[in-house]
Design a protein around this motif. Structure first.
Motif, PDB file in Angstrom:
ATOM      1  N   THR A  92       0.828  -1.204   0.000  1.00  0.00           N
ATOM      2  CA  THR A  92       0.000   0.000   0.000  1.00  0.00           C
ATOM      3  C   THR A  92       0.865   1.258   0.000  1.00  0.00           C
ATOM      4  OG1 THR A  92      -1.581  -1.248   1.344  1.00  0.00           O
ATOM      5  CG2 THR A  92      -1.959   1.112   1.145  1.00  0.00           C
ATOM      6  N   HIS A  93       1.915   1.204   0.800  1.00  0.00           N
ATOM      7  CA  HIS A  93       2.765   2.385   0.978  1.00  0.00           C
ATOM      8  C   HIS A  93       3.505   2.727  -0.313  1.00  0.00           C
ATOM      9  CE1 HIS A  93       5.707   4.411   4.070  1.00  0.00           C
ATOM     10  NE2 HIS A  93       5.091   5.288   3.305  1.00  0.00           N
ATOM     11  N   HIS A  94       4.127   1.707  -0.906  1.00  0.00           N
ATOM     12  CA  HIS A  94       4.884   1.934  -2.141  1.00  0.00           C
ATOM     13  C   HIS A  94       3.964   1.992  -3.354  1.00  0.00           C
ATOM     14  CE1 HIS A  94       7.376   0.685  -5.643  1.00  0.00           C
ATOM     15  NE2 HIS A  94       8.230   1.523  -5.112  1.00  0.00           N
ATOM     16  N   GLU A 153       0.936   7.756   9.617  1.00  0.00           N
ATOM     17  CA  GLU A 153       0.289   6.517  10.087  1.00  0.00           C
ATOM     18  C   GLU A 153       0.255   5.445   9.001  1.00  0.00           C
ATOM     19  OE1 GLU A 153      -3.451   7.694  11.804  1.00  0.00           O
ATOM     20  OE2 GLU A 153      -2.517   8.033  13.767  1.00  0.00           O
ATOM     21  N   HIS A 154       0.223   5.840   7.727  1.00  0.00           N
ATOM     22  CA  HIS A 154       0.175   4.826   6.666  1.00  0.00           C
ATOM     23  C   HIS A 154       1.436   3.957   6.658  1.00  0.00           C
ATOM     24  CE1 HIS A 154       1.938   8.129   3.864  1.00  0.00           C
ATOM     25  NE2 HIS A 154       2.896   7.259   4.086  1.00  0.00           N
ATOM     26  N   ALA A 155       2.516   4.423   7.304  1.00  0.00           N
ATOM     27  CA  ALA A 155       3.766   3.654   7.343  1.00  0.00           C
ATOM     28  C   ALA A 155       3.704   2.514   8.347  1.00  0.00           C
ATOM     29  CB  ALA A 155       4.939   4.579   7.677  1.00  0.00           C
ATOM     30  N   ASN A 206      11.166  11.846  -0.356  1.00  0.00           N
ATOM     31  CA  ASN A 206      11.314  11.217   0.967  1.00  0.00           C
ATOM     32  C   ASN A 206      11.103   9.711   0.891  1.00  0.00           C
ATOM     33  OD1 ASN A 206      11.714  13.778   2.021  1.00  0.00           O
ATOM     34  ND2 ASN A 206       9.613  13.996   2.763  1.00  0.00           N
ATOM     35  N   HIS A 207      10.113   9.282   0.106  1.00  0.00           N
ATOM     36  CA  HIS A 207       9.848   7.841   0.001  1.00  0.00           C
ATOM     37  C   HIS A 207      10.910   7.125  -0.824  1.00  0.00           C
ATOM     38  CE1 HIS A 207       5.800   9.101   1.383  1.00  0.00           C
ATOM     39  NE2 HIS A 207       5.847   7.941   2.000  1.00  0.00           N
ATOM     40  N   ASN A 208      11.435   7.762  -1.845  1.00  0.00           N
ATOM     41  CA  ASN A 208      12.556   7.134  -2.563  1.00  0.00           C
ATOM     42  C   ASN A 208      13.707   6.865  -1.601  1.00  0.00           C
ATOM     43  OD1 ASN A 208      11.492   6.854  -5.111  1.00  0.00           O
ATOM     44  ND2 ASN A 208      12.717   8.471  -6.063  1.00  0.00           N
ATOM     45  N   ILE A 219      12.975   8.497   8.429  1.00  0.00           N
ATOM     46  CA  ILE A 219      12.006   7.639   9.118  1.00  0.00           C
ATOM     47  C   ILE A 219      10.613   8.225   8.910  1.00  0.00           C
ATOM     48  CG2 ILE A 219      11.256   6.724  11.349  1.00  0.00           C
ATOM     49  CD1 ILE A 219      14.151   6.809  12.268  1.00  0.00           C
ATOM     50  N   ASP A 220       9.795   7.485   8.208  1.00  0.00           N
ATOM     51  CA  ASP A 220       8.430   7.911   7.892  1.00  0.00           C
ATOM     52  C   ASP A 220       7.544   7.634   9.101  1.00  0.00           C
ATOM     53  OD1 ASP A 220       5.899   8.354   6.805  1.00  0.00           O
ATOM     54  OD2 ASP A 220       6.307   7.239   4.957  1.00  0.00           O
ATOM     55  N   VAL A 221       6.941   8.681   9.666  1.00  0.00           N
ATOM     56  CA  VAL A 221       6.020   8.452  10.780  1.00  0.00           C
ATOM     57  C   VAL A 221       4.588   8.873  10.448  1.00  0.00           C
ATOM     58  CG1 VAL A 221       7.764   8.398  12.602  1.00  0.00           C
ATOM     59  CG2 VAL A 221       6.746  10.584  11.982  1.00  0.00           C
ATOM     60  N   GLY A 231       4.596  13.147   9.510  1.00  0.00           N
ATOM     61  CA  GLY A 231       5.866  13.761   9.162  1.00  0.00           C
ATOM     62  C   GLY A 231       6.996  12.759   9.144  1.00  0.00           C
ATOM     63  N   TRP A 232       8.188  13.276   9.310  1.00  0.00           N
ATOM     64  CA  TRP A 232       9.410  12.480   9.149  1.00  0.00           C
ATOM     65  C   TRP A 232      10.466  12.898  10.162  1.00  0.00           C
ATOM     66  CZ3 TRP A 232      10.154   9.025   4.941  1.00  0.00           C
ATOM     67  CH2 TRP A 232       9.109   9.007   3.997  1.00  0.00           C
ATOM     68  N   ALA A 233      11.370  11.968  10.452  1.00  0.00           N
ATOM     69  CA  ALA A 233      12.617  12.316  11.131  1.00  0.00           C
ATOM     70  C   ALA A 233      13.759  12.015  10.164  1.00  0.00           C
ATOM     71  CB  ALA A 233      12.788  11.508  12.411  1.00  0.00           C
TER      72      ALA A 233
END
Ligand code: MN3
Length: 207
Positions: free
Chosen positions: A25-27, A171-173, A80-82, A167-169, A131-133
């Motif tokens: 789902t995420h990718h 919720e879908h992650a 960010n996802h790449n 780091i994807d935070v 968001g992200w770290a």
């Protein structure tokens, strides 16, 4: 045309840390949608041939505020996802710790690898909402920790630093598997973060 990375592992290869449905789902949906929307927005704004890092660094050059917002959100989501997916590997294949210059810099900046993980985990868990770290580097090789809301990152925030680990935070992650337990997801994620891949990105940024 911006191209979403193909996963260098099967969608079930990160189990039990990240379940197959989450990766699919995420990718296959979230990341793909960011990529499609970025391509549409970039074509509309006439920046489809730009390098993504240059585009995110120069959002101030986009005159239409709606175009700039679409490029910031979808360009960030694409980028960010790449980064996120490209630094993961199946647990049995990944390298557990950095070596060389990156290892030295982590020790110098944060005290130890474990201390670094504690700090970035705290930023990831503490990011309010989606968001992200990030761990980022500058060309001199110095390291920086930060967290960003939405799909922002140190490039679109104008820091001049380049993220090398994300780091994807959202919720879908993690929500399908970890439900509301973001801290558990962040802690477990280290089991599939591949330092060999992070090091390769660091070397590109510093070179
Ligand atoms: Mn995501």
């Amino acid at each position: 045309m911006f191209k979403q990375i193909e996963l260098p592992y099967g969608t079930n290869a990160l189990e039990p840390v990240i379940d197959q449905l989450t990766v699919e789902t995420h990718h296959g949906k979230h990341h793909k949608t960011y990529t499609d929307n970025l391509n549409a927005a970039a074509e509309k704004a006439g920046v489809q041939d730009q390098d993504i890092e240059a585009l995110l660094a120069d959002l101030g050059n986009i005159t239409d505020p709606a175009d700039a917002k679409a490029l910031r959100n979808n360009g960030g989501g694409f980028y960010n996802h790449n980064l996120y997916f490209s630094t993961l590997s199946p647990e049995s294949e990944k390298k557990d710790a950095p070596t060389g210059k990156l290892a030295e810099k982590i020790d110098a900046a944060f005290g130890s690898l474990d201390a670094f993980k504690e700090k970035i985990n705290a930023l990831a868990v503490g990011q309010f909402g989606s968001g992200w770290a990030f761990l980022s580097a500058n060309q001199a090789g110095d390291l920086f920790l930060s967290a960003s809301p939405n799909q922002d990152n140190p490039i679109s925030e104008g820091t001049g630093n380049i993220p090398i680990l994300a780091i994807d935070v959202w919720e879908h992650a993690y929500y399908l598997q970890y439900k509301n337990l973001r801290a558990s997801y962040v802690k477990e994620l280290w089991r599939v973060i591949d330092w060999k891949k992070v090091e390769a990105i660091y070397e590109r940024v510093v070179a």
